[in-house]
Write a protein that holds these residues in place. Structure first.
Motif, mmCIF file in Angstrom:
data_model
loop_
_atom_site.group_PDB
_atom_site.id
_atom_site.type_symbol
_atom_site.label_atom_id
_atom_site.label_comp_id
_atom_site.label_asym_id
_atom_site.label_seq_id
_atom_site.Cartn_x
_atom_site.Cartn_y
_atom_site.Cartn_z
ATOM 1 N N LYS A 226 0.816 -1.229 0.000
ATOM 2 C CA LYS A 226 0.000 0.000 0.000
ATOM 3 C C LYS A 226 0.841 1.267 0.000
ATOM 4 C CE LYS A 226 -0.196 0.076 5.009
ATOM 5 N NZ LYS A 226 1.097 -0.632 5.108
ATOM 6 N N GLU B 282 1.270 4.725 8.865
ATOM 7 C CA GLU B 282 0.887 3.546 8.091
ATOM 8 C C GLU B 282 -0.633 3.476 7.921
ATOM 9 O OE1 GLU B 282 3.243 0.405 9.522
ATOM 10 O OE2 GLU B 282 3.142 -0.584 7.593
ATOM 11 N N TYR B 283 -1.361 3.877 8.964
ATOM 12 C CA TYR B 283 -2.826 3.899 8.889
ATOM 13 C C TYR B 283 -3.281 4.901 7.825
ATOM 14 C CZ TYR B 283 -7.685 4.458 10.387
ATOM 15 O OH TYR B 283 -9.054 4.518 10.423
ATOM 16 N N ALA C 60 -2.636 3.580 4.372
ATOM 17 C CA ALA C 60 -3.599 2.497 4.091
ATOM 18 C C ALA C 60 -4.963 3.079 3.739
ATOM 19 C CB ALA C 60 -3.709 1.561 5.293
ATOM 20 N N VAL C 61 -5.384 4.097 4.486
ATOM 21 C CA VAL C 61 -6.676 4.737 4.213
ATOM 22 C C VAL C 61 -6.648 5.408 2.844
ATOM 23 C CG1 VAL C 61 -8.216 6.616 4.929
ATOM 24 C CG2 VAL C 61 -7.313 5.022 6.638
ATOM 25 N N PHE D 63 -6.911 2.785 0.197
ATOM 26 C CA PHE D 63 -8.286 2.268 0.175
ATOM 27 C C PHE D 63 -9.208 3.248 -0.543
ATOM 28 C CE2 PHE D 63 -12.516 2.195 2.093
ATOM 29 C CZ PHE D 63 -12.889 0.879 1.887
ATOM 30 N N VAL E 4 -2.295 -7.329 0.273
ATOM 31 C CA VAL E 4 -2.742 -7.212 1.667
ATOM 32 C C VAL E 4 -1.918 -8.136 2.558
ATOM 33 C CG1 VAL E 4 -4.703 -7.520 3.243
ATOM 34 C CG2 VAL E 4 -5.068 -6.546 0.982
ATOM 35 N N GLU E 5 -1.507 -9.262 1.997
ATOM 36 C CA GLU E 5 -0.742 -10.225 2.800
ATOM 37 C C GLU E 5 0.647 -9.667 3.120
ATOM 38 O OE1 GLU E 5 0.857 -13.652 0.371
ATOM 39 O OE2 GLU E 5 -0.254 -12.604 -1.180
ATOM 40 N N GLU E 6 1.224 -10.153 4.176
ATOM 41 C CA GLU E 6 2.553 -9.740 4.609
ATOM 42 C C GLU E 6 3.600 -10.615 3.926
ATOM 43 O OE1 GLU E 6 4.791 -7.706 5.473
ATOM 44 O OE2 GLU E 6 3.973 -7.180 7.421
ATOM 45 N N PRO F 243 -4.438 -9.385 7.281
ATOM 46 C CA PRO F 243 -4.112 -10.467 6.356
ATOM 47 C C PRO F 243 -4.167 -11.857 6.980
ATOM 48 C CG PRO F 243 -2.089 -9.488 7.165
ATOM 49 C CD PRO F 243 -3.225 -8.734 7.825
ATOM 50 N N ARG G 161 -6.518 -13.842 7.265
ATOM 51 C CA ARG G 161 -7.479 -14.696 6.554
ATOM 52 C C ARG G 161 -8.287 -15.534 7.547
ATOM 53 N NH1 ARG G 161 -4.247 -17.095 1.301
ATOM 54 N NH2 ARG G 161 -3.820 -15.106 0.315
ATOM 55 N N ALA H 205 -5.589 -0.810 12.276
ATOM 56 C CA ALA H 205 -6.440 -1.548 11.337
ATOM 57 C C ALA H 205 -7.562 -0.651 10.833
ATOM 58 C CB ALA H 205 -7.040 -2.782 12.025
ATOM 59 N N MET H 206 -7.964 -0.903 9.582
ATOM 60 C CA MET H 206 -9.139 -0.228 9.030
ATOM 61 C C MET H 206 -10.339 -1.139 9.255
ATOM 62 S SD MET H 206 -7.853 1.399 5.420
ATOM 63 C CE MET H 206 -7.312 -0.146 4.714
ATOM 64 N N ILE I 233 -13.970 -1.924 7.825
ATOM 65 C CA ILE I 233 -14.665 -1.650 6.561
ATOM 66 C C ILE I 233 -16.013 -2.366 6.534
ATOM 67 C CG2 ILE I 233 -14.476 -1.844 4.041
ATOM 68 C CD1 ILE I 233 -11.370 -2.192 4.562
ATOM 69 N N ARG J 265 -8.967 -4.816 8.389
ATOM 70 C CA ARG J 265 -7.754 -4.960 7.591
ATOM 71 C C ARG J 265 -6.572 -4.324 8.340
ATOM 72 N NH1 ARG J 265 -8.005 -2.812 1.479
ATOM 73 N NH2 ARG J 265 -9.921 -4.051 1.543
ATOM 74 N N VAL K 103 -2.997 -2.834 9.057
ATOM 75 C CA VAL K 103 -2.228 -1.984 8.152
ATOM 76 C C VAL K 103 -0.715 -2.031 8.411
ATOM 77 C CG1 VAL K 103 -4.182 -0.405 7.913
ATOM 78 C CG2 VAL K 103 -2.417 0.097 9.597
#
Lengths: 311, 66
Positions: free
Chosen positions: A58, A203-204, A207-208, A211, A219-221, B7, B9, B34-35, B37, B58, B60
Motif C-alpha cells: 500500500k 501507516e494507517y 492504508a486509508v 483504500f 494485503v498479505e505480509e 491479512p 485470513r 487496522a481499518m 470496513i 484490515r 495496516v
C-alpha cells in the motif's frame, strides 16, 4: 463529529492530528501533506525525473499515486525477489496498477541472475531480510543510474521511520542515527538523491489513502517478515501511540529537528564518502560493495556456478 | 455479525451490536493499526455494527517497505 474541512459526515478520524475527514477531503489532505513534505525537505523540484521503488504494498503504490496526482514525472521500478508466491502476487498488483493508469514501469527479476532472495539467504546463511536489503539497495541504485533519474523515492512511512529510530537508539548506532534522514544526497557519482516523501504520514494514513483511491495492493505480509524485529518495535510504538496519540510523529519529527544534531556533532567516526566498487563501479566502502561481496559469497558457496557475473 | 480479519485470513462470528471501538477491543486490535470496513466504506470508532453486518478488519502494519 464532522469533517474538519467541509463539515460533511466523516469517514476517517486521525487521532494524531485530532481531525476527522470525509473521503474527498482526506485524499486532498494526504496529497497536500506529501507536497508540503517534498517542498519543506527540498526532495525534488518540478521537472525532476523520479524513480519510484514499488513493492506492490500500500505504501509504495500510495506514494506513486500521490506523486502522479501532484504532477510529478515518475517511473515505477519493481524488483522481483523470487519469494515463493508472494513475489508473483505483488508483481501482478504493480503491473496492474501501472497498466490501469498508463504509467511507465520497469521490472528487474533477480531470477535472471540466480539471485532470488531465498536462495541467496540460504547460500550465505544470512536472514532473508538482510539479503533482500542488500540486493534492493544495489538494484535501486543501478536502476536510477542507468535510467538517468534525478531522484529515487521509496514508500517508507512514519511507522517505518519511528521503528528504525527506536532500533537505532536501542543499540546506540550513532552513525545510523546521523544518516537517518528523509533525504539522502548522493555521496558518489553513481548515486542519485534518495527521498522518503511519506516519512511524516502514518501507516494507517497511507492504508486509508490507498483504500479511498481504490488502489489494489498486496494485503498479505511478506512471509519473511514474520517475527521481524521491526514488527516488534512497531507494536511497542503502537501501544504508546494508543495511550498518547501523536507520539510517533513527535518522536521522528523532533529527533530530526533537535536530537539528530547532537549525534552529528559528536560523530568523529562518521564514514567519509564512498569509493567505487572494483566489480560494479557503484559506491563501496572498501574494494567491493556489499552487494558484490554478497554475490561472490553466493558463487563461492555454490561452487563457482550461478549466479552469473552480471553485476 | 461476521468479521473477516486480514491479512490473517480468519473469520469470526460475533453476536450483539456494539461500537467499532468495542469491537476492536474485543478482538484485541490496537487503535490505529487496522481499518474497519463495511461494504466499501470505512467506519469510525464511534459507529455501531449490528448482528447482520459483514465487517472486514484490515490490519495496516507491515514489516518492511519498498
Amino acid at each position: 463529529m464532522k469533517c474538519v474541512r467541509c463539515r460533511a459526515r466523516p469517514e476517517v478520524y486521525l487521532r494524531a492530528h485530532n481531525a476527522a475527514f470525509c473521503r474527498p477531503c482526506f485524499v486532498g489532505w494526504f496529497q497536500r501533506q506529501v507536497e508540503r513534505t517534498i517542498a519543506a525537505e527540498r526532495m525534488c523540484t518540478a521537472g525532476d525525473r523520479i524513480l519510484v521503488a514499488v513493492s506492490g504494498g500500500k505504501d509504495s503504490l500510495a506514494l506513486w499515486d500521490a506523486l502522479v496526482a501532484l504532477g510529478h514525472r515518475t517511473t515505477g521500478f519493481y524488483l522481483a525477489q523470487g519469494i515463493s508466491g508472494y513475489s508473483q502476487r505483488s508483481r501482478q498488483k504493480v503491473e496492474a496498477f501501472a497498466l490501469g493508469r498508463g504509467l511507465e514501469l520497469r521490472v528487474h527479476d533477480l531470477a535472471d541472475e540466480g539471485l532470488e532472495v531465498p536462495g541467496v539467504a540460504a547460500a550465505t546463511r544470512r536472514s532473508p531480510c538482510s539479503a533482500c536489503g542488500t540486493l534492493k539497495r544495489h538494484f535501486f541504485d543501478q536502476a536510477a543510474l542507468e535510467g538517468r533519474f534525478d531522484v529515487l523515492a521509496t514508500g517508507h512511512n512514519l511507522d517505518d521511520e519511528a521503528a528504525r529510530l527506536l532500533g537505532n537508539l536501542l543499540r546506540w548506532q550513532t552513525t545510523h542515527l546521523v544518516r537517518q534522514r528523509p533525504v539522502l544526497e548522493p555521496r558518489h557519482a553513481a548515486q542519485v538523491r534518495k527521498v522518503r516523501p511519506l516519512f511524516l504520514l502514518g501507516e494507517y494514513e497511507t492504508a486509508v489513502y490507498a483504500f479511498m483511491r481504490g488502489i489494489d495492493s498486496v494485503v498479505e505480509e511478506c512471509p519473511n517478515a514474520e517475527g521481524a524485529t521491526q514488527l516488534l518495535y512497531k507494536d511497542a510504538l503502537n501501544r504508546i501511540e494508543a495511550a498518547s496519540p501523536g507520539s510517533k510523529l513527535s518522536f521522528v519529527r523532533e529527533f530530526l529537528r533537535t536530537g539528530q544534531a547532537f549525534f552529528a556533532a559528536g560523530a568523529p567516526h562518521e564514514e567519509g564518502p564512498p569509493g567505487s566498487c572494483e566489480r560494479c563501479a557503484l559506491p563501496a566502502f572498501g574494494r567491493l560493495c556489499a552487494h558484490c561481496r554478497l554475490v561472490i559469497e553466493v558463487e563461492r558457496r555454490r561452487g563457482g556456478g550461478t549466479p552469473a557475473a552480471s553485476v | 455479525m461476521r468479521v473477516h480479519l486480514h491479512p490473517q485470513r480468519r473469520t469470526v462470528e460475533l453476536a450483539g451490536r456494539r461500537t467499532v471501538a468495542t469491537l476492536l477491543r474485543d478482538l484485541e486490535v490496537l487503535p490505529g493499526t487496522a481499518m474497519v470496513i463495511r461494504g466499501d466504506v470505512l467506519l469510525l470508532d464511534s459507529e455501531t455494527v449490528e448482528d447482520d453486518d459483514e465487517i472486514e478488519i484490515r490490519h495496516v502494519i507491515s514489516g518492511g517497505a519498498a
